[in-house]
Scaffold this motif. Structure first.
Motif, PDB file in Angstrom:
ATOM      1  N   ALA A   3     -35.819  45.012  13.414  1.00 39.35           N
ATOM      2  CA  ALA A   3     -34.363  44.897  13.578  1.00 39.35           C
ATOM      3  C   ALA A   3     -33.649  45.576  12.415  1.00 39.35           C
ATOM      4  O   ALA A   3     -32.657  46.291  12.610  1.00 39.35           O
ATOM      5  CB  ALA A   3     -33.966  43.424  13.661  1.00 39.35           C
ATOM      6  N   MET A  36     -25.281  25.122  12.339  1.00 45.26           N
ATOM      7  CA  MET A  36     -25.840  24.231  13.369  1.00 45.26           C
ATOM      8  C   MET A  36     -26.469  22.988  12.732  1.00 45.26           C
ATOM      9  O   MET A  36     -26.804  22.034  13.397  1.00 45.26           O
ATOM     10  CB  MET A  36     -26.894  24.996  14.156  1.00 45.26           C
ATOM     11  N   LEU A  59     -40.274  25.557  13.486  1.00 42.08           N
ATOM     12  CA  LEU A  59     -39.031  26.197  13.043  1.00 42.08           C
ATOM     13  C   LEU A  59     -38.996  26.278  11.512  1.00 42.08           C
ATOM     14  O   LEU A  59     -38.608  27.306  10.940  1.00 42.08           O
ATOM     15  CB  LEU A  59     -37.819  25.421  13.560  1.00 42.08           C
ATOM     16  N   TYR A  63     -37.936  34.841  18.744  1.00 37.74           N
ATOM     17  CA  TYR A  63     -37.119  33.992  17.853  1.00 37.74           C
ATOM     18  C   TYR A  63     -36.100  34.856  17.104  1.00 37.74           C
ATOM     19  O   TYR A  63     -34.928  34.484  16.981  1.00 37.74           O
ATOM     20  CB  TYR A  63     -38.070  33.277  16.882  1.00 37.74           C
ATOM     21  N   VAL A  64     -36.514  36.020  16.663  1.00 34.53           N
ATOM     22  CA  VAL A  64     -35.622  36.907  15.904  1.00 34.53           C
ATOM     23  C   VAL A  64     -34.533  37.482  16.815  1.00 34.53           C
ATOM     24  O   VAL A  64     -33.340  37.459  16.486  1.00 34.53           O
ATOM     25  CB  VAL A  64     -36.431  38.046  15.250  1.00 34.53           C
ATOM     26  N   HIS A 117     -33.910  37.685   6.560  1.00 32.44           N
ATOM     27  CA  HIS A 117     -32.579  37.515   7.152  1.00 32.44           C
ATOM     28  C   HIS A 117     -31.501  37.797   6.117  1.00 32.44           C
ATOM     29  O   HIS A 117     -30.522  38.496   6.392  1.00 32.44           O
ATOM     30  CB  HIS A 117     -32.419  36.108   7.736  1.00 32.44           C
ATOM     31  N   PHE A 169     -26.433  44.926   6.406  1.00 34.75           N
ATOM     32  CA  PHE A 169     -25.739  45.237   7.654  1.00 34.75           C
ATOM     33  C   PHE A 169     -24.413  44.494   7.701  1.00 34.75           C
ATOM     34  O   PHE A 169     -24.372  43.303   8.012  1.00 34.75           O
ATOM     35  CB  PHE A 169     -26.640  44.830   8.832  1.00 34.75           C
ATOM     36  N   LEU A 217     -20.714  34.279  15.348  1.00 39.70           N
ATOM     37  CA  LEU A 217     -19.809  34.218  14.186  1.00 39.70           C
ATOM     38  C   LEU A 217     -19.144  35.577  13.955  1.00 39.70           C
ATOM     39  O   LEU A 217     -17.960  35.660  13.620  1.00 39.70           O
ATOM     40  CB  LEU A 217     -20.589  33.819  12.924  1.00 39.70           C
ATOM     41  N   ARG A 227     -38.589  29.741   9.507  1.00 41.30           N
ATOM     42  CA  ARG A 227     -37.476  29.972   8.572  1.00 41.30           C
ATOM     43  C   ARG A 227     -38.005  30.283   7.179  1.00 41.30           C
ATOM     44  O   ARG A 227     -37.439  31.110   6.472  1.00 41.30           O
ATOM     45  CB  ARG A 227     -36.580  28.739   8.518  1.00 41.30           C
ATOM     46  N   GLY A 248     -32.243  34.777  17.842  1.00 42.56           N
ATOM     47  CA  GLY A 248     -31.496  34.314  16.664  1.00 42.56           C
ATOM     48  C   GLY A 248     -30.333  35.228  16.340  1.00 42.56           C
ATOM     49  O   GLY A 248     -29.314  34.784  15.799  1.00 42.56           O
ATOM     50  N   LEU A 298     -31.028  48.568  12.893  1.00 38.86           N
ATOM     51  CA  LEU A 298     -29.610  48.315  12.595  1.00 38.86           C
ATOM     52  C   LEU A 298     -29.138  48.990  11.311  1.00 38.86           C
ATOM     53  O   LEU A 298     -27.969  49.331  11.179  1.00 38.86           O
ATOM     54  CB  LEU A 298     -29.347  46.803  12.518  1.00 38.86           C
ATOM     55  N   LEU A 302     -31.204  41.497   5.571  1.00 32.60           N
ATOM     56  CA  LEU A 302     -30.538  42.151   6.703  1.00 32.60           C
ATOM     57  C   LEU A 302     -29.026  41.916   6.643  1.00 32.60           C
ATOM     58  O   LEU A 302     -28.226  42.855   6.775  1.00 32.60           O
ATOM     59  CB  LEU A 302     -31.122  41.599   8.006  1.00 32.60           C
TER      60      LEU A 302
HETATM   61  C1  HEM Z   1     -25.595  40.901   9.941  1.00 31.69           C
HETATM   62  C2  HEM Z   1     -24.954  39.942  10.474  1.00 31.69           C
HETATM   63  C3  HEM Z   1     -25.525  38.573  10.646  1.00 31.69           C
HETATM   64  C4  HEM Z   1     -24.960  37.448  10.211  1.00 31.69           C
HETATM   65  C5  HEM Z   1     -23.647  37.316   9.481  1.00 31.69           C
HETATM   66  C6  HEM Z   1     -25.848  36.366  10.588  1.00 31.69           C
HETATM   67  C7  HEM Z   1     -25.593  35.040  10.338  1.00 31.69           C
HETATM   68  C8  HEM Z   1     -26.337  34.013  10.811  1.00 31.69           C
HETATM   69  C9  HEM Z   1     -25.987  32.622  10.705  1.00 31.69           C
HETATM   70  C10 HEM Z   1     -24.726  32.082  10.056  1.00 31.69           C
HETATM   71  C11 HEM Z   1     -26.971  31.914  11.297  1.00 31.69           C
HETATM   72  C12 HEM Z   1     -27.058  30.405  11.435  1.00 31.69           C
HETATM   73  C13 HEM Z   1     -26.322  30.042  12.692  1.00 31.69           C
HETATM   74  C14 HEM Z   1     -26.370  28.577  12.975  1.00 31.69           C
HETATM   75  O1  HEM Z   1     -27.224  27.865  12.405  1.00 31.69           O
HETATM   76  O2  HEM Z   1     -25.571  28.167  13.812  1.00 31.69           O
HETATM   77  C15 HEM Z   1     -27.963  32.842  11.758  1.00 31.69           C
HETATM   78  C16 HEM Z   1     -29.122  32.492  12.367  1.00 31.69           C
HETATM   79  C17 HEM Z   1     -30.111  33.383  12.689  1.00 31.69           C
HETATM   80  N1  HEM Z   1     -30.017  34.747  12.675  1.00 31.69           N
HETATM   81 FE1  HEM Z   1     -28.514  35.789  11.861  1.00 31.69          FE
HETATM   82  N2  HEM Z   1     -26.922  36.860  11.232  1.00 31.69           N
HETATM   83  C18 HEM Z   1     -26.759  38.198  11.301  1.00 31.69           C
HETATM   84  C19 HEM Z   1     -27.585  39.084  11.917  1.00 31.69           C
HETATM   85  C20 HEM Z   1     -28.800  38.739  12.442  1.00 31.69           C
HETATM   86  C21 HEM Z   1     -29.688  39.674  13.065  1.00 31.69           C
HETATM   87  C22 HEM Z   1     -29.372  41.141  13.305  1.00 31.69           C
HETATM   88  C23 HEM Z   1     -30.809  38.979  13.396  1.00 31.69           C
HETATM   89  C24 HEM Z   1     -32.053  39.442  14.054  1.00 31.69           C
HETATM   90  C25 HEM Z   1     -32.221  40.599  14.591  1.00 31.69           C
HETATM   91  C26 HEM Z   1     -30.602  37.612  13.017  1.00 31.69           C
HETATM   92  C27 HEM Z   1     -31.503  36.594  13.198  1.00 31.69           C
HETATM   93  C28 HEM Z   1     -31.229  35.270  13.051  1.00 31.69           C
HETATM   94  C29 HEM Z   1     -32.152  34.177  13.318  1.00 31.69           C
HETATM   95  C30 HEM Z   1     -33.600  34.303  13.767  1.00 31.69           C
HETATM   96  C31 HEM Z   1     -31.446  33.004  13.112  1.00 31.69           C
HETATM   97  C32 HEM Z   1     -31.966  31.598  13.305  1.00 31.69           C
HETATM   98  C33 HEM Z   1     -32.323  30.990  11.980  1.00 31.69           C
HETATM   99  C34 HEM Z   1     -32.789  29.549  12.162  1.00 31.69           C
HETATM  100  O3  HEM Z   1     -33.969  29.362  12.381  1.00 31.69           O
HETATM  101  O4  HEM Z   1     -31.946  28.676  12.119  1.00 31.69           O
HETATM  102  N3  HEM Z   1     -29.365  37.500  12.447  1.00 31.69           N
HETATM  103  N4  HEM Z   1     -27.538  34.110  11.456  1.00 31.69           N
END
Ligand code: HEM
Length: 191
Positions: A182, A1, A13, A110-111, A24, A31, A121, A17, A114, A186, A27
């Motif tokens: 989480a 993004m 933010l 937020y989490v 993150h 996972f 993806l 982060r 997110g 998970l 995780l």
């Molecule tokens: C395990 C597989 C996961 C992958 C591959 C993954 C991947 C990503 C990616 C690529 C982004 C950035 C998306 C963007 O900027 O458009 C993102 C953002 C985020 N993800 Fe994950 N995610 C995963 C699981 C999770 C889980 C299970 C949680 C929470 C329970 C989580 C919480 C977040 C949060 C809070 C953001 C926002 C970060 C920000 O402030 O920009 N993600 N994730």
């Protein structure tokens, strides 16, 4: 993004982060969502874990967040409800940490929200591999509206988190607790 370039104008933010980046990454490392969800025999249990995450979040956050202006909490949590109820296991019965105040609840939200960014993806990758189970649509609950849903959440986080350091600290605490919860649901207990 490509949020990097906007960091300067989004101090809340940036703080969120900073405090959760390592969680993150851990995780994501533990996972392997694509592997878990592409295997038809493991898929129901993994969907159940997501369902447990979302239903426990709704139960813990609704009271404090239902009336926050601009958040549309009910719309967000209705989407989470579309998942079938989780089967009860040690991990899925884990209770979402009760937030001490509204700011802490927002950090946890937020989490949870997110997770849909990564979910989009993951869903795209699953489809590319030919996995087309309609039950997986929860991974991208907002579809074409996902960008606007995320931006409206960020606007509320910036507004509330800018009210003072106490709120920002609570928000960061809520985000950390959300990630720990989480991960427990998970992936199971940390090794
Ligand atoms: C395990 C597989 C996961 C992958 C591959 C993954 C991947 C990503 C990616 C690529 C982004 C950035 C998306 C963007 O900027 O458009 C993102 C953002 C985020 N993800 Fe994950 N995610 C995963 C699981 C999770 C889980 C299970 C949680 C929470 C329970 C989580 C919480 C977040 C949060 C809070 C953001 C926002 C970060 C920000 O402030 O920009 N993600 N994730």
């Amino acid at each position: 993004m490509g949020l990097e370039g906007r960091k300067g104008t989004m101090p809340v933010l940036t703080a969120l982060r900073q405090v959760t980046g390592a969680l993150h990454r851990r995780l994501e490392h533990r996972f392997d969502a694509v592997a878990e969800l592409s295997d038809a025999s493991r898929r129901p249990a993994t969907i159940g874990r997501y369902a447990a995450l979302y239903s426990s979040a709704r139960a813990a956050l609704a009271e404090m967040l239902a009336s926050v202006e601009g958040l549309d909490f009910l719309q967000r949590s209705r989407v989470w409800q579309s998942l079938r109820p989780p089967s009860i296991t040690a991990e899925t019965s884990s209770v979402f940490p009760e937030p001490a105040d509204r700011c802490e609840a927002l950090g946890s939200l937020y989490v949870v929200e997110g997770s849909t960014l990564g979910g989009r993806l993951i869903l795209r990758e699953l489809r590319a591999r030919g996995v087309a189970d309609p039950e997986l649509s929860f991974l991208d609950p907002y579809g074409a509206a996902s960008g606007s849903m995320w931006r409206s959440l960020l606007a509320v986080l910036e507004r509330e988190g800018s009210r003072g350091p106490t709120c920002l600290e609570s928000m960061c605490r809520g985000a950390i607790r959300g990630f720990v919860h989480a991960e427990r649901i998970l992936c199971g207990e940390p090794r």
